[in-house]
Design a protein around this motif. Structure first.
Motif, short mmCIF file in Angstrom:
data_model
loop_
_atom_site.label_atom_id
_atom_site.label_comp_id
_atom_site.label_asym_id
_atom_site.label_seq_id
_atom_site.Cartn_x
_atom_site.Cartn_y
_atom_site.Cartn_z
N ALA A 49 0.83 -1.21 0.00
CA ALA A 49 0.00 0.00 0.00
C ALA A 49 0.86 1.26 0.00
N VAL A 50 1.90 1.28 0.81
CA VAL A 50 2.79 2.45 0.85
C VAL A 50 3.55 2.58 -0.47
N THR A 51 4.01 1.46 -0.99
CA THR A 51 4.71 1.49 -2.28
C THR A 51 3.80 2.00 -3.38
N ALA A 52 2.57 1.54 -3.41
CA ALA A 52 1.60 1.99 -4.42
C ALA A 52 1.31 3.48 -4.26
N ALA A 53 1.20 3.95 -3.02
CA ALA A 53 0.93 5.37 -2.80
C ALA A 53 2.10 6.22 -3.28
N VAL A 54 3.32 5.76 -3.05
CA VAL A 54 4.49 6.50 -3.53
C VAL A 54 4.51 6.53 -5.05
N VAL A 55 4.30 5.38 -5.67
CA VAL A 55 4.35 5.29 -7.13
C VAL A 55 3.23 6.10 -7.77
N ALA A 56 2.04 6.04 -7.20
CA ALA A 56 0.89 6.68 -7.83
C ALA A 56 0.79 8.18 -7.55
N PHE A 57 1.18 8.62 -6.36
CA PHE A 57 0.89 10.00 -5.97
C PHE A 57 2.09 10.91 -5.78
N VAL A 58 3.25 10.36 -5.56
CA VAL A 58 4.43 11.21 -5.34
C VAL A 58 5.13 11.43 -6.68
N PRO A 59 5.34 12.69 -7.06
CA PRO A 59 5.99 12.96 -8.34
C PRO A 59 7.43 12.43 -8.37
N GLU A 60 7.86 12.02 -9.55
CA GLU A 60 9.20 11.46 -9.68
C GLU A 60 10.27 12.49 -9.35
N SER A 61 9.97 13.76 -9.62
CA SER A 61 10.94 14.81 -9.29
C SER A 61 11.16 14.91 -7.78
N ALA A 62 10.12 14.67 -7.01
CA ALA A 62 10.25 14.71 -5.55
C ALA A 62 11.10 13.54 -5.06
N ILE A 63 10.93 12.38 -5.69
CA ILE A 63 11.69 11.20 -5.29
C ILE A 63 13.17 11.39 -5.63
N SER A 64 13.44 11.82 -6.86
CA SER A 64 14.84 12.01 -7.25
C SER A 64 15.48 13.15 -6.46
N GLY A 65 14.71 14.18 -6.15
CA GLY A 65 15.22 15.28 -5.33
C GLY A 65 15.55 14.82 -3.92
N ALA A 66 14.74 13.92 -3.37
CA ALA A 66 14.99 13.40 -2.02
C ALA A 66 16.28 12.58 -2.00
N PHE A 67 16.51 11.80 -3.06
CA PHE A 67 17.75 11.03 -3.13
C PHE A 67 18.97 11.93 -3.32
N ALA A 68 18.77 13.10 -3.94
CA ALA A 68 19.87 14.03 -4.16
C ALA A 68 20.14 14.91 -2.92
N GLY A 69 19.29 14.80 -1.91
CA GLY A 69 19.48 15.58 -0.70
C GLY A 69 18.60 16.80 -0.61
N ASP A 70 17.74 17.01 -1.59
CA ASP A 70 16.81 18.14 -1.61
C ASP A 70 15.46 17.65 -1.08
N PRO A 71 15.06 18.06 0.13
CA PRO A 71 13.79 17.55 0.68
C PRO A 71 12.60 18.02 -0.15
N PRO A 72 11.66 17.12 -0.44
CA PRO A 72 10.49 17.49 -1.22
C PRO A 72 9.50 18.30 -0.40
N ALA A 73 8.60 18.97 -1.08
CA ALA A 73 7.54 19.73 -0.41
C ALA A 73 6.60 18.76 0.29
N VAL A 74 6.04 19.19 1.40
CA VAL A 74 5.16 18.34 2.20
C VAL A 74 3.95 17.90 1.38
N ARG A 75 3.37 18.79 0.58
CA ARG A 75 2.19 18.45 -0.20
C ARG A 75 2.47 17.38 -1.24
N GLU A 76 3.74 17.24 -1.65
CA GLU A 76 4.08 16.23 -2.65
C GLU A 76 4.13 14.83 -2.04
N VAL A 77 4.51 14.72 -0.79
CA VAL A 77 4.62 13.41 -0.15
C VAL A 77 3.48 13.14 0.83
N ALA A 78 2.52 14.04 0.93
CA ALA A 78 1.43 13.89 1.89
C ALA A 78 0.62 12.61 1.70
#
Length: 159
Positions: free
Chosen positions: A39-68
């Motif tokens: 369920a968490v994996t599906a929520a990440v894949v379906a609702f979190v933008p890829e830019s937020a994921i790649s930014g998080a891996f690069a050290g740039d924290p995503p906006a709260v509304r993107e990972v809510a």
């Protein structure tokens, strides 16, 4: 059927927060653990933008509304792990309360009294169930031993 033991609800919640499904795995609820992980994996894949994921891996924290949305599913998983642990502990206490008595008298539906002692060979309740005197679990009345702990249920000499 399963052996219960007391679990720490706070630990189940903490593990569910650290890794999705891990709190349920601690509680030995394997299907539920896999379900929450998916369920968490599906929520990440379906609702979190890829830019937020790649930014998080690069050290740039995503906006709260993107990972809510994913955070909401993780929060629900944490709450569920805590509640399941509490229910497990209540069931454990009920089981201990049933098997913890060494001398008890209770009445059945027909008004007769059943007296059970720790020394009795077997305990038959008014509804026809048989409980092992050693472990207290329900046993099959057709056999003369407890299938859970292998203790004999009847007297060896038949008295």
């Amino acid at each position: 059927m399963t052996e219960r033991s007391r679990r720490r609800p706070w630990l189940a919640a903490l593990l569910a927060l650290v890794v999705s499904g891990l709190g349920h795995a601690y509680l030995r609820r394997w299907a539920r653990a896999l379900g929450w992980y998916l369920a968490v994996t599906a929520a990440v894949v379906a609702f979190v933008p890829e830019s937020a994921i790649s930014g998080a891996f690069a050290g740039d924290p995503p906006a709260v509304r993107e990972v809510a949305p994913a955070a909401a599913v993780v929060g629900a998983s944490v709450i569920d792990a805590y509640v399941v642990a509490l229910r497990n502990n209540r069931a454990y206490e009920r089981e201990r309360g049933e098997t913890g008595a060494t001398d008890a008298t209770d009445s059945t539906d027909d008004g007769t009294a059943n007296t059970t002692t720790a020394a009795s060979a077997e305990t038959t309740a008014g509804d026809g169930t048989v409980r092992c005197p050693a472990c207290g679990k329900e046993t099959d009345p057709a056999v003369d031993f407890c299938q859970w702990c292998a203790e004999p249920l009847g007297d060896a000499d038949g008295a």
